[in-house]
Design a protein around this motif. Structure first.
Motif, PDB file in Angstrom:
ATOM      1  N   LYS A  42      78.817  15.359  33.811  1.00  0.00           N
ATOM      2  CA  LYS A  42      77.393  15.551  34.075  1.00  0.00           C
ATOM      3  C   LYS A  42      77.055  15.070  35.486  1.00  0.00           C
ATOM      4  O   LYS A  42      77.382  13.937  35.852  1.00  0.00           O
ATOM      5  CB  LYS A  42      76.533  14.829  33.041  1.00  0.00           C
ATOM      6  CG  LYS A  42      75.045  15.225  33.107  1.00  0.00           C
ATOM      7  CD  LYS A  42      74.273  14.660  31.927  1.00  0.00           C
ATOM      8  CE  LYS A  42      74.641  15.321  30.616  1.00  0.00           C
ATOM      9  NZ  LYS A  42      74.235  16.757  30.571  1.00  0.00           N
ATOM     10  N   THR A  43      76.375  15.935  36.253  1.00  0.00           N
ATOM     11  CA  THR A  43      76.048  15.648  37.645  1.00  0.00           C
ATOM     12  C   THR A  43      74.652  16.155  37.959  1.00  0.00           C
ATOM     13  O   THR A  43      74.308  17.290  37.627  1.00  0.00           O
ATOM     14  CB  THR A  43      77.053  16.341  38.596  1.00  0.00           C
ATOM     15  OG1 THR A  43      78.384  15.965  38.242  1.00  0.00           O
ATOM     16  CG2 THR A  43      76.782  15.977  40.045  1.00  0.00           C
ATOM     17  N   LEU A  44      73.848  15.320  38.609  1.00  0.00           N
ATOM     18  CA  LEU A  44      72.545  15.756  39.106  1.00  0.00           C
ATOM     19  C   LEU A  44      72.688  16.106  40.581  1.00  0.00           C
ATOM     20  O   LEU A  44      73.216  15.314  41.371  1.00  0.00           O
ATOM     21  CB  LEU A  44      71.513  14.639  38.942  1.00  0.00           C
ATOM     22  CG  LEU A  44      70.129  14.924  39.534  1.00  0.00           C
ATOM     23  CD1 LEU A  44      69.460  16.091  38.824  1.00  0.00           C
ATOM     24  CD2 LEU A  44      69.253  13.674  39.487  1.00  0.00           C
ATOM     25  N   VAL A  45      72.218  17.300  40.954  1.00  0.00           N
ATOM     26  CA  VAL A  45      72.185  17.717  42.350  1.00  0.00           C
ATOM     27  C   VAL A  45      70.723  17.832  42.765  1.00  0.00           C
ATOM     28  O   VAL A  45      69.943  18.558  42.143  1.00  0.00           O
ATOM     29  CB  VAL A  45      72.911  19.055  42.563  1.00  0.00           C
ATOM     30  CG1 VAL A  45      72.798  19.489  44.031  1.00  0.00           C
ATOM     31  CG2 VAL A  45      74.376  18.940  42.161  1.00  0.00           C
ATOM     32  N   GLU A  46      70.344  17.090  43.809  1.00  0.00           N
ATOM     33  CA  GLU A  46      68.972  17.106  44.308  1.00  0.00           C
ATOM     34  C   GLU A  46      68.923  17.819  45.652  1.00  0.00           C
ATOM     35  O   GLU A  46      69.690  17.482  46.552  1.00  0.00           O
ATOM     36  CB  GLU A  46      68.447  15.684  44.482  1.00  0.00           C
ATOM     37  CG  GLU A  46      68.387  14.872  43.206  1.00  0.00           C
ATOM     38  CD  GLU A  46      67.999  13.431  43.455  1.00  0.00           C
ATOM     39  OE1 GLU A  46      67.313  12.858  42.603  1.00  0.00           O
ATOM     40  OE2 GLU A  46      68.381  12.883  44.515  1.00  0.00           O
ATOM     41  N   SER A  47      68.011  18.778  45.783  1.00  0.00           N
ATOM     42  CA  SER A  47      67.782  19.441  47.075  1.00  0.00           C
ATOM     43  C   SER A  47      66.525  18.849  47.702  1.00  0.00           C
ATOM     44  O   SER A  47      65.471  18.804  47.066  1.00  0.00           O
ATOM     45  CB  SER A  47      67.604  20.950  46.879  1.00  0.00           C
ATOM     46  OG  SER A  47      68.783  21.541  46.391  1.00  0.00           O
ATOM     47  N   TRP A  48      66.659  18.411  48.953  1.00  0.00           N
ATOM     48  CA  TRP A  48      65.547  17.828  49.688  1.00  0.00           C
ATOM     49  C   TRP A  48      65.218  18.721  50.879  1.00  0.00           C
ATOM     50  O   TRP A  48      66.115  19.254  51.533  1.00  0.00           O
ATOM     51  CB  TRP A  48      65.895  16.424  50.164  1.00  0.00           C
ATOM     52  CG  TRP A  48      66.065  15.438  49.047  1.00  0.00           C
ATOM     53  CD1 TRP A  48      67.222  15.093  48.405  1.00  0.00           C
ATOM     54  CD2 TRP A  48      65.028  14.691  48.400  1.00  0.00           C
ATOM     55  NE1 TRP A  48      66.980  14.174  47.418  1.00  0.00           N
ATOM     56  CE2 TRP A  48      65.642  13.900  47.387  1.00  0.00           C
ATOM     57  CE3 TRP A  48      63.645  14.599  48.586  1.00  0.00           C
ATOM     58  CZ2 TRP A  48      64.915  13.042  46.575  1.00  0.00           C
ATOM     59  CZ3 TRP A  48      62.929  13.734  47.775  1.00  0.00           C
ATOM     60  CH2 TRP A  48      63.555  12.967  46.783  1.00  0.00           C
ATOM     61  N   HIS A  49      63.926  18.841  51.186  1.00  0.00           N
ATOM     62  CA  HIS A  49      63.466  19.749  52.225  1.00  0.00           C
ATOM     63  C   HIS A  49      62.846  18.952  53.367  1.00  0.00           C
ATOM     64  O   HIS A  49      62.058  18.029  53.131  1.00  0.00           O
ATOM     65  CB  HIS A  49      62.436  20.725  51.644  1.00  0.00           C
ATOM     66  CG  HIS A  49      62.914  21.350  50.368  1.00  0.00           C
ATOM     67  ND1 HIS A  49      62.433  20.962  49.124  1.00  0.00           N
ATOM     68  CD2 HIS A  49      63.872  22.283  50.136  1.00  0.00           C
ATOM     69  CE1 HIS A  49      63.062  21.662  48.179  1.00  0.00           C
ATOM     70  NE2 HIS A  49      63.932  22.457  48.770  1.00  0.00           N
ATOM     71  N   PHE A  50      63.204  19.326  54.595  1.00  0.00           N
ATOM     72  CA  PHE A  50      62.780  18.581  55.776  1.00  0.00           C
ATOM     73  C   PHE A  50      61.874  19.445  56.652  1.00  0.00           C
ATOM     74  O   PHE A  50      62.157  20.619  56.893  1.00  0.00           O
ATOM     75  CB  PHE A  50      63.986  18.129  56.595  1.00  0.00           C
ATOM     76  CG  PHE A  50      64.810  17.057  55.922  1.00  0.00           C
ATOM     77  CD1 PHE A  50      64.667  15.728  56.288  1.00  0.00           C
ATOM     78  CD2 PHE A  50      65.715  17.386  54.926  1.00  0.00           C
ATOM     79  CE1 PHE A  50      65.422  14.736  55.672  1.00  0.00           C
ATOM     80  CE2 PHE A  50      66.473  16.401  54.304  1.00  0.00           C
ATOM     81  CZ  PHE A  50      66.333  15.073  54.678  1.00  0.00           C
ATOM     82  N   ARG A  51      60.804  18.837  57.136  1.00  0.00           N
ATOM     83  CA  ARG A  51      59.931  19.474  58.115  1.00  0.00           C
ATOM     84  C   ARG A  51      60.415  19.122  59.512  1.00  0.00           C
ATOM     85  O   ARG A  51      60.735  17.967  59.791  1.00  0.00           O
ATOM     86  CB  ARG A  51      58.488  18.995  57.938  1.00  0.00           C
ATOM     87  CG  ARG A  51      57.549  19.487  59.039  1.00  0.00           C
ATOM     88  CD  ARG A  51      56.173  18.854  58.947  1.00  0.00           C
ATOM     89  NE  ARG A  51      55.368  19.468  57.901  1.00  0.00           N
ATOM     90  CZ  ARG A  51      54.902  18.835  56.846  1.00  0.00           C
ATOM     91  NH1 ARG A  51      55.169  17.531  56.671  1.00  0.00           N
ATOM     92  NH2 ARG A  51      54.172  19.459  55.941  1.00  0.00           N
ATOM     93  N   LEU A  52      60.493  20.116  60.384  1.00  0.00           N
ATOM     94  CA  LEU A  52      60.729  19.876  61.800  1.00  0.00           C
ATOM     95  C   LEU A  52      59.393  19.456  62.404  1.00  0.00           C
ATOM     96  O   LEU A  52      58.493  20.277  62.581  1.00  0.00           O
ATOM     97  CB  LEU A  52      61.254  21.134  62.490  1.00  0.00           C
ATOM     98  CG  LEU A  52      62.603  21.673  61.993  1.00  0.00           C
ATOM     99  CD1 LEU A  52      62.917  23.007  62.651  1.00  0.00           C
ATOM    100  CD2 LEU A  52      63.715  20.676  62.272  1.00  0.00           C
TER     101      LEU A  52
END
Length: 434
Positions: A334-344
């Motif tokens: 079991k693995t959690l993958v988190e996607s994070w979004h960055f503002r320039l």
């Protein structure tokens, strides 16, 4: 049966790995201690704790930790554990507080983790309890460091410093920040989480596996190209099609990108070109960049275009799209993958819209690409238990690598990225990593 050192030494060979690296709970437990407990692990970004009292909670391996900023502006990474009876102190994913307070017996802690107040302290009179004793505080992790706002921590007191550990991957972090007209990025919103019923290494290996896209993602790539082919002459290509189309690219296309690996298990594909190279220009962006840097410097910044820079074992970054994906192991399967979004910072808001569009199209559990990968991971996790074979092969293009200093270059569809990860894995697990 206990996993002796001798047995660990036999799990990784030159061109294959034993199935136990994915399926054995004891191996997973040793990974948390020897690999995740020693490597530099991505924790979060300083923009997530901009103000004093702001914090986020996460994990390093399976260890709960808190990233916080104190009243002097200093950032800390603390074990999320009360110094009294061990309860988890901070329960929310994010928050802002003047102090941390344990919900069990009310012990409170300063933002740097130091013990603040013990309720009904008279009960400790005439004992050897000392509030100044660090054992009663929320403990800091052994080492913490940041680069351009990206915070990493290591649970080990010794080992390479962060800059040495990152090596050539540091240029991806720099490039992503430099794509801002003011040289700064910030996290926007919460993560996009995706739970996988599979071992963490399957996700990490997949990042620079360029043999699967034209198979696992064939249908979505084919369908997207058909939509584009049917557009009226002169009609602009929809942004969604620009993003999805490359996932059905040919073997030759991905071979041409090349794969680059480096010490500590890191890798990336591309360099001057990637699956993001053909995105259309967003109005106002180039003008803001040129005003800040000048045309020559802008050309240099935008000429770098890497695909899935993987900082082993926990973190992958896309400089051209401003998305980070973070791997959080939970159990052997079991693995959690988190996607994070960055503002320039300083760039047109449309740049952030494209970042989020990319992530929702590719990384989301409801996306058109991510579930293809998840299905393959689940199939592997299930069938690796089969007694028909005990080994996983990784020999594509073996022996055709070329060295460029600390960087090894291979064709894009090589298994070199996976072989390099298991070289590092073996060094951590057997105590040979420097």
């Amino acid at each position: 049966m206990s996993y002796s050192q001798d047995r660990l030494d036999k799990l990784v060979e030159k061109n294959r790995v034993h199935r136990d690296v994915y399926t054995n709970p004891e191996v997973f437990k040793l990974e948390m201690e020897r690999l995740w407990g020693r490597a530099w692990i991505y924790v979060g970004h300083e923009s997530q704790v901009k103000q004093a009292g702001e914090f986020i909670t996460t994990t390093i391996g399976t260890e709960p930790v808190v990233l916080s900023r104190d009243k002097s502006g200093q950032v800390h990474v603390l074990y999320n554990r009360c110094g009294h009876k061990g309860a988890k102190v901070a329960a929310h994913k994010t928050g802002k507080t003047s102090m941390f307070r344990c919900p069990y017996h009310g012990w409170s802690y300063h933002l740097d983790g130091k013990l603040n107040v013990v309720p009904h302290a008279c009960g400790y009179d005439d004992t050897d309890f000392d509030m100044e004793d660090p054992q009663f505080s929320m403990q800091p992790v052994a080492r913490m460091a940041s680069h351009r706002g990206f915070v990493f921590a290591s649970l080990a007191a010794d080992g390479p410093n962060l800059k040495t550990f990152l090596g050539a991957t540091i240029a991806t972090i720099d490039n992503m920040c430099d794509r801002s007209p003011v040289g700064e990025v910030e996290v926007v919103g919460s993560s996009l989480p995706y739970m996988h019923d599979s071992n963490w290494k399957m996700f990490i290996e997949n990042l620079n596996d360029a043999v699967h896209p034209m198979v696992a993602h064939a249908s979505v790539g084919h369908s997207t190209r058909k939509v584009v082919d049917r557009l009226p002459e002169g009609a602009p290509t929809p942004r969604e099609a620009e993003i999805i189309s490359p996932f059905g690219g040919s073997y030759e296309f991905f071979d041409s990108l090349g794969c680059r690996t480096m010490p500590y298990g890191h890798s990336f594909m591309g360099g001057k070109g990637s699956i993001h190279s053909s995105y259309s220009e967003i109005p106002g962006y180039m003008e803001s960049m040129v005003a800040s840097y000048g045309q020559e410097k802008v050309d240099e910044i935008l000429s770098q275009n890497r695909h899935n820079t993987t900082v082993y074992p926990s973190f992958t970054l896309k400089d051209a799209v401003q998305v980070a994906r973070v791997c959080r192991p939970i159990a052997v399967d079991k693995t959690l993958v988190e996607s994070w979004h960055f503002r320039l910072v300083g760039a047109p808001e449309e740049m952030l819209h494209r970042t989020i569009t990319y992530s929702r199209l590719i990384n989301s559990p409801a996306s058109m690409v991510g579930p293809d990968d998840w299905d393959c991971y689940e199939r592997m996790q299930d069938s690796l238990r089969s007694e028909s074979a005990h080994w996983v092969d990784m020999r594509r293009f073996i022996g055709q690598e070329k060295s460029e200093g600390d960087v090894t270059v291979s064709p894009g569809t090589s298994d070199q990225a996976s072989r390099n990860q298991y070289k590092a894995w073996n060094e951590y697990m057997t105590g040979e990593v420097s």
